[in-house]
Every structure is written in C-alpha cells, then in structure tokens.
Design a protein around this motif. Structure first.
Motif, PDB file in Angstrom:
ATOM      1  N   TYR A   1      -7.609   9.425   3.776  1.00  0.00           N
ATOM      2  CA  TYR A   1      -6.915   8.263   4.542  1.00  0.00           C
ATOM      3  C   TYR A   1      -6.373   9.582   5.844  1.00  0.00           C
TER       4      TYR A   1
ATOM      5  N   ARG B   1      -2.505   1.706   7.971  1.00  0.00           N
ATOM      6  CA  ARG B   1      -3.722   2.897   7.995  1.00  0.00           C
ATOM      7  C   ARG B   1      -5.245   1.609   7.741  1.00  0.00           C
TER       8      ARG B   1
ATOM      9  N   VAL C   1      -8.477   2.574   6.565  1.00  0.00           N
ATOM     10  CA  VAL C   1      -8.907   3.591   5.998  1.00  0.00           C
ATOM     11  C   VAL C   1     -10.429   3.302   6.041  1.00  0.00           C
TER      12      VAL C   1
ATOM     13  N   SER D   1      -4.297   4.893  -4.569  1.00  0.00           N
ATOM     14  CA  SER D   1      -4.712   4.560  -3.844  1.00  0.00           C
ATOM     15  C   SER D   1      -4.378   2.835  -4.473  1.00  0.00           C
TER      16      SER D   1
ATOM     17  N   TRP E   1      -5.580   0.237  -2.726  1.00  0.00           N
ATOM     18  CA  TRP E   1      -6.711  -0.298  -2.136  1.00  0.00           C
ATOM     19  C   TRP E   1      -7.086  -0.892  -3.335  1.00  0.00           C
TER      20      TRP E   1
ATOM     21  N   GLN F   1       1.753   2.443   6.066  1.00  0.00           N
ATOM     22  CA  GLN F   1       0.842   3.556   5.985  1.00  0.00           C
ATOM     23  C   GLN F   1      -0.459   2.684   5.231  1.00  0.00           C
ATOM     24  N   LYS F   2       0.485   1.373   3.552  1.00  0.00           N
ATOM     25  CA  LYS F   2      -0.121   0.444   3.364  1.00  0.00           C
ATOM     26  C   LYS F   2      -0.814  -0.671   4.020  1.00  0.00           C
TER      27      LYS F   2
ATOM     28  N   HIS G   1      -9.283   9.302   8.991  1.00  0.00           N
ATOM     29  CA  HIS G   1      -9.754   8.625   9.374  1.00  0.00           C
ATOM     30  C   HIS G   1      -8.305   7.919  10.170  1.00  0.00           C
ATOM     31  N   ASP G   2      -6.613   7.775   9.660  1.00  0.00           N
ATOM     32  CA  ASP G   2      -5.884   7.912  10.591  1.00  0.00           C
ATOM     33  C   ASP G   2      -6.611   8.507  12.005  1.00  0.00           C
TER      34      ASP G   2
ATOM     35  N   GLN H   1      -7.284  14.832   3.698  1.00  0.00           N
ATOM     36  CA  GLN H   1      -7.391  13.847   2.590  1.00  0.00           C
ATOM     37  C   GLN H   1      -8.066  12.775   3.312  1.00  0.00           C
TER      38      GLN H   1
ATOM     39  N   ILE I   1     -11.341   9.431  -3.575  1.00  0.00           N
ATOM     40  CA  ILE I   1     -10.492   7.535  -2.946  1.00  0.00           C
ATOM     41  C   ILE I   1      -9.373   7.872  -3.895  1.00  0.00           C
TER      42      ILE I   1
END
Length: 378
Positions: free
Chosen positions: A218, A131, A133, A17, A19, A127-128, A221-222, A216, A13
């Motif tokens: 993220y 997305r 995650v 990020s 998050w 994206q933030k 998982h997208d 990556q 991660i």
C-alpha cells in the motif's frame, strides 16, 4: 509482477486491510467486488456487457449506493468506499467516462465533509478513503486515459514521508548523479526533482543498493500515485508540448515509466489512451542528432513498448530504434544497457521486452516498408 520487484516490495494484502474487511461488511462494496472478479476471470463475457451475473451484482451495488446517497448515510465512510468499488468496476471494464463520474462524485462528497484537507486530522480515515491501492488507482488512470488533470492533488496524498525516506536512502547517489550526469541538468527544477525521485525508486526496486527494509504494497503504491500526480501537475497530457524539446519527451517518458506499476487487475495491460498517443508521437518526432536526445529516445522507446505500446506499434518503433542505434554506434546489448542506466530502469521487469525489440531492430527482420504506413495516433 511481484517476483520482478527485487524482493523489495511485500505484495501481500494485509488480512486486516479495510478493503478486505469491507468486502464482508459493506454489501454495496461486496457486490461491486464480485462483479469485478467475474469480469477478470470471464473477460469475454464481461466485454459483451450482457453477462447476467455481472449485471446482477453491479446493479445491486449501484442500487445500494443510490439508496445511501439519498438518505442520511450519504456522507458516511461506507458510502465513499462503495463508490470506490463502483469506480473500480468501471475502470476494469475500460469505461473511463463512467469511472470519472464516480471520482468526481467522491470529490464532491469529500468537499461536503470539509474537503480533503479536513481529513488530515484523521490520518487513518484519510488513508482508508484516499489511498490508491493497486486495484483502485482510478483518478490517475482517468488522467492517463483522457490526458486531463487529476481530480485530487499530490498534496492530498499521505505519501511524502516515503519519498523523503527514499531521498535520504539514496542521498549520496543522487548527489553523485547530479554532479556527473548532464541529462537531468536541462530540466526545470520541478521535473528534475521528480526525475531524481523516480531514479531513486528504480534503484530501490532493482536492489542496486543493500537495504534490509521491505516496503508494504500500500505505501509503495501511495508513492507511485504521488509521483504521478506531481507529473500531471507540471503539465497534463492534453497540454503537452509533444515533439521537439528534451524536457517534454522526458516528462512523457517518466509518465510512461510509472505505468509499469499500474497494471490492471490480474496483471492485465491497462488502456491509457492519451499517454500512449502522446508518447508515441513524441518518440517519432524527437530529433536524434544530439547524444543526450539519442539516449532519451532509446530509453523512451524501450519503456514505451513495455508499458504502453503493442505489437502493431513495432512497424514504426523498430526502424526508429535501428536509426537511434546507428546514430549511437551501438552493437551489442551491453552498450544499450549501459545507456539505459542513465534513466529509471528495472532490469528484472524491463529487460526481456527490450532485448527482444533491440535484437530484432539490429537484425533487420522487420518489414521496412511498413514503417511508412499511417501511424494510429488515437
């Protein structure tokens, strides 16, 4: 699971990020994360619903979110992120009804800001906020639990470019597979396209083709969420034709395959009630007279046991595997693995469970009498 992903996925991660950053700058999100962490490491206390630390942190997060929603900060990014935290906590607790309330709330707030499409001019913000995650695949997981359509749509997710990259990477393999195999040809165009995309995904993760590129975590998982949304747009589980068609079983089994990558926090198995019930019933009712159906039932059963079914399901699953193996004249594992290569399959992830199940079915060590017991559909 990171060690089983063929070295193709960078599971770290990023420190930068959003998050991670919001854990330290967004008080409501911080408290929901603490509640989630306690629930992971003290599951018995979490299940009791009375752990004072969990209640304290979750109540504080809920209070802060409600304050923001009732004031001028309701539509700010930090509020949406805090609601994602609440939804994450409910999902970890298997409280999918409450998680659904939060996801629907996110959707309403997004609509007040012009809808998801309005974020396309602000890709970083999109994206933030949207997305999905690894610890926040809530919308898709709710659909897997209830069998309903997803709240958001595949077109809302910034994942198409990665899918196109995989299609280009495996363009020759996809063409050869399409020409040489009959399995995908009986599917409608939309399901066939997803089938080939998931085949490319499995080939990439398995490392079957040399590729210097790592994905990556993220963006990876997208892509999983993007594929899942596409499958639910073809047909939600509560509208599935369960038993008799090749296409319906393929649709359910592809959904099951994707749950390989939707483990809960700390690697726990997730509770996807509708997906489990639907795939279980379809495997049992599917005909096994034709060779294509036999291969599909074999793959579906072995995938299902790895991702959705539990040990109690083996009372009906083992006799089913034995029947399919007999119909296909399969003896050793090599023949099974050869058949599985016609479908999305990742040996480093799926082989261990599948080999054990197959060996037991061939040895006849299960109690055949148990196979006539009532199957727990729900």
């Amino acid at each position: 699971m990171s060690e089983d992903l063929g070295g193709r996925i960078d599971t770290r991660i990023p420190v930068r990020s959003m998050w991670v950053q919001n854990t330290f700058t967004n008080e409501a999100y911080f408290h929901s994360n603490v509640a989630v962490s306690i629930a992971i490491f003290e599951p018995e206390a979490a299940r009791s619903g009375t752990d004072p630390e969990i209640l304290r942190h979750f109540s504080r997060s809920l209070h802060l979110v409600n304050e923001r929603l009732s004031g001028r900060h309701a539509l700010e990014n930090s509020t949406l992120i805090a609601i994602i935290g609440l939804s994450q906590f409910e999902r970890v607790q298997d409280n999918y009804e409450e998680a659904l309330v939060h996801v629907q709330g996110l959707n309403r707030l997004a609509l007040l800001r012009g809808g998801i499409a309005g974020f396309r001019d602000h890709p970083a913000l999109m994206q933030k906020l949207f997305r999905q995650v690894p610890s926040n695949t809530t919308d898709l997981e709710i659909a897997l639990y209830f069998g309903t359509a997803t709240t958001f749509r595949a077109e809302d997710l910034p994942s198409q470019s990665l899918t196109l990259w995989l299609r280009d990477l495996y363009k020759k393999d996809r063409q050869n597979y399409y020409k040489s195999q009959k399995i995908a040809l009986g599917l409608d165009d939309s399901l066939q396209a997803i089938f080939l995309d998931i085949m490319s995904l499995a080939a990439f993760v398995s490392g079957r083709t040399p590729c210097p590129t790592k994905l990556q975590i993220y963006p990876f998982h997208d892509m999983i969420i993007f594929l899942g949304f596409r499958l639910f747009e073809i047909r939600p589980l509560d509208q599935a034709e369960l038993a008799t068609t090749y296409e319906s079983l393929m649709h359910l089994a592809l959904i099951g395959f994707l749950t390989t990558f939707l483990r809960g926090l700390a690697g726990r198995a997730s509770n996807f009630k509708a997906a489990t019930s639907s795939l279980r019933k379809a495997i049992l009712e599917a005909p096994i007279e034709g060779s294509h159906f036999q291969k599909l039932v074999l793959w579906s059963a072995l995938i299902g046991r790895h991702v959705l079914f539990n040990q109690d399901d083996e009372c009906w699953l083992l006799p089913r595997l034995a029947a399919v193996g007999y119909a296909m004249n399969l003896d050793g594992w090599c023949g099974v693995e050869e058949a599985l290569m016609d479908f999305p399959w990742i040996p480093s992830i799926h082989n261990k469970t599948a080999k054990r199940l197959w060996n037991i079915s061939k040895e006849g060590c299960f109690e055949r009498e148990r196979s006539v017991e009532k199957i727990p559909w729900e």
